[in-house]
Write an enzyme that holds these catalytic residues in place. Structure first.
Site, PDB file in Angstrom:
ATOM      1  N   GLU A 153       4.958   0.613  -5.943  1.00  0.00           N
ATOM      2  CA  GLU A 153       4.528   1.536  -4.883  1.00  0.00           C
ATOM      3  C   GLU A 153       5.260   2.871  -4.968  1.00  0.00           C
ATOM      4  OE1 GLU A 153       1.899   0.664  -3.439  1.00  0.00           O
ATOM      5  OE2 GLU A 153       2.018  -1.390  -4.186  1.00  0.00           O
ATOM      6  N   GLU A 200      -3.410   2.660 -10.996  1.00  0.00           N
ATOM      7  CA  GLU A 200      -2.953   1.278 -10.887  1.00  0.00           C
ATOM      8  C   GLU A 200      -2.407   0.745 -12.208  1.00  0.00           C
ATOM      9  OE1 GLU A 200      -2.363   0.084  -8.196  1.00  0.00           O
ATOM     10  OE2 GLU A 200      -3.679   1.125  -6.796  1.00  0.00           O
ATOM     11  N   MET A 226       0.851  -1.192   0.000  1.00  0.00           N
ATOM     12  CA  MET A 226       0.000   0.000   0.000  1.00  0.00           C
ATOM     13  C   MET A 226       0.880   1.233   0.000  1.00  0.00           C
ATOM     14  SD  MET A 226      -2.822   1.539  -0.009  1.00  0.00           S
ATOM     15  CE  MET A 226      -2.897   3.314  -0.002  1.00  0.00           C
TER      16      MET A 226
END
Length: 536
Positions: free
Chosen positions: A318, A340, A283
């Protein structure tokens, strides 16, 4: 969002829930005090807000599974009581004011209690060993509201300053560096104050506390020359034993991204944390990136190349989000592919640049593009890359799948080739970043930057008439923007019709020879959608 693992299951559509726009936040001053004995926490937040309308009688924001103890709206020297009422279905709390508030600036102060759960979302406890825990957070997509009352929508950005009360000797980490650590008299607690964050979405706020150790290095920012501290955190001695490879990747990748995007990484530090109890792969919390342990820690001396490559692409993914998703947010979750898909495309660009012997583009074809083709061919799994506007918060998690990641990445790879390769693509992405930094964007915003860069490239002296033979707007019956829009708004298999055109001789060229006209059209399920025709 998170680095995708597996296929998400689609849910039944519900009504989209958006907050009123008559009151907007500017800054959150947040204090969190966990109680490990009961796994609960006490929160206090002062939210600087701007009220747009006179005679405002209520303020609605997001809140789930928290209980407000007291609330007030401070307007100048007046304090108005704010009485909460909850809508559990929509995940909101409405504060009814004791008197109408005028337009202008005010402060909403809320004291509340919450639970530190074990469900891997919101503010939760991550177990490791026999009976040891970290306190950590996972807020994307819509779980910041489980830790504080807030405007939990990606386009509603604000700054945050966190104070975290933890046990003495416990590591306490957040998005930004620690400012101070003050003992709380008569207790074994310490209050850790962190620097204010950049203006950002609520889902990027994060903190972690517990028994963590780190290894670190530093790199200089490409443009300013200022140092960026990079640290790998893990429980026990895991960072020292197996965190070195991820640290090496991050230290190589971050300056490459700064060059590619034409802008420095915003923060002074970048922490990568291995969380022992974690739902997804990773994340991208700004400056506080959390990972599943297997996505960050690897014994580089003994691991297979594929295991090292996996860690490398997750780290690169990330770090790409520190620009795409963090610096530039989404207008709404329907554009999830915009961050994404780009991050998945860029993870291969930069892993290939860092480790060219691995030939990562072969893996892209086998793992990413083929996976997307399989999902897109499945009636149960396929959906448009860009979803409709009416997404309920409970539906958003279903968007993180092979379509939003893999198909979107494949479209961006195709777009890079269409407009002239990686250098032209980099210029378009730099323009996108500079135009929308600290704000939010849509698919159309991205398509506009790609199209503008294509036209700029075609008009440059010494550049061939097209990056791809005969690819000019005059040879097409559609624009680049509409072509890309067709790809992201349609789903299902792509059908390519090839036929010799009667005018094919007119398209012949000495250096290429005879050509045919290709008619390429995208099918949306069983219905022909839109397409374009060009000579190749």
């Amino acid at each position: 969002f998170l680095y995708f693992i597996g296929f998400a299951q689609q849910e039944m559509p519900e009504q989209r829930v958006l907050l009123p726009t008559d009151v907007v936040p500017r800054h959150y001053a947040l204090r969190i005090q966990p109680d490990r004995a009961s796994w609960t926490f006490k929160g206090d937040v002062s939210i600087d807000v701007t009220i747009k309308n006179d005679n405002t009688t209520a303020i609605t924001c997001n809140a789930v599974a928290i209980t407000v103890e007291s609330a007030a709206l401070v307007v100048g020297t007046k304090s108005l009581v704010a009485t909460p009422s909850y809508d559990e279905k929509d995940g909101t709390v409405t504060f009814t004011l004791s008197a109408p508030a005028p337009a202008g600036d005010a402060v909403l102060r809320v004291s509340y209690n919450g639970v530190i759960g074990d469900n891997l979302c919101g503010y939760y406890r991550a177990k490791y060993g026999d009976d040891a825990y970290l306190g950590t957070t996972q807020f994307e997509a819509v779980d910041a509201r489980r830790a504080l009352p807030c405007w939990d929508e990606p386009a509603v950005k604000a700054t945050f300053q966190l104070t975290l009360v933890v046990d003495k000797g416990e590591a306490a980490l957040s998005n930004t560096d620690e400012v101070s650590r003050c003992d709380i008299e008569g207790t074994d607690k310490v209050a850790v104050l962190f620097q204010p964050t950049p203006k950002m979405s609520t889902y990027l706020l994060a903190w972690t506390h517990g028994a963590l150790k780190c290894i670190e290095t530093s790199v200089n920012k490409v443009h300013s020359g200022q140092p960026t501290k990079i640290r790998i955190f893990a429980t026990g001695d895991n960072a020292q034993k197996t965190g070195g490879f991820a640290l090496e990747v991050a230290a190589k990748c971050l300056p490459l991204y700064e060059k590619f995007f034409g802008s420095d990484y915003v923060l002074d530090k970048c922490d990568l944390l291995a969380i022992p109890d974690f739902a997804a792969g990773a994340m991208e919390n700004w400056g506080h990136i959390t990972y599943r342990e297997s996505s960050l820690l690897v014994d580089a001396a003994n691991a297979a190349t594929r295991d090292k490559a996996y860690v490398a692409i997750v780290v690169a993914h990330e770090l790409a989000h520190q620009w795409f998703g963090n610096l530039v947010a989404l207008k709404w979750w329907r554009y999830i592919w915009l961050k994404e898909g780009l991050a998945r495309f860029l993870e291969y660009v930069f892993t290939h640049a860092t480790f060219p012997k691995w030939d990562m583009w072969l893996n892209f074809l086998s793992d990413i593009q083929n996976g997307a083709l399989i999902a897109d061919a499945s009636a149960a799994k396929r959906h448009p890359v860009e979803q409709g506007a009416g997404l309920h918060p409970r539906e958003i998690s279903a968007l993180f799948d092979a379509i939003s990641y893999g198909k979107a990445a494949s479209i961006m790879r195709m777009a890079a080739n269409v407009i002239g390769g990686d250098a032209v693509m980099a210029a378009a992405l730099r323009q996108f970043i500079h135009r929308h930094a600290f704000s939010s964007a849509t698919s159309d915003d991205m398509f506009a930057c790609l199209a503008e860069q294509l036209q700029r490239t075609l008009a440059s002296p010494g550049v061939p008439s097209s990056p791809i033979p005969s690819f000019t707007q005059s040879k097409m019956n559609t624009t680049l923007e509409s072509m890309l829009a067709a790809w992201v708004t349609s789903c299902g298999p792509v059908c390519v019709f090839v036929k010799a055109d009667k005018a094919a001789d007119e398209l012949s060229a000495p250096d290429v020879g005879p050509r045919v006209a290709l008619s390429v059209r995208v099918f949306a399920c069983a219905d022909l959608a839109t397409g374009f025709t060009r000579a190749i």
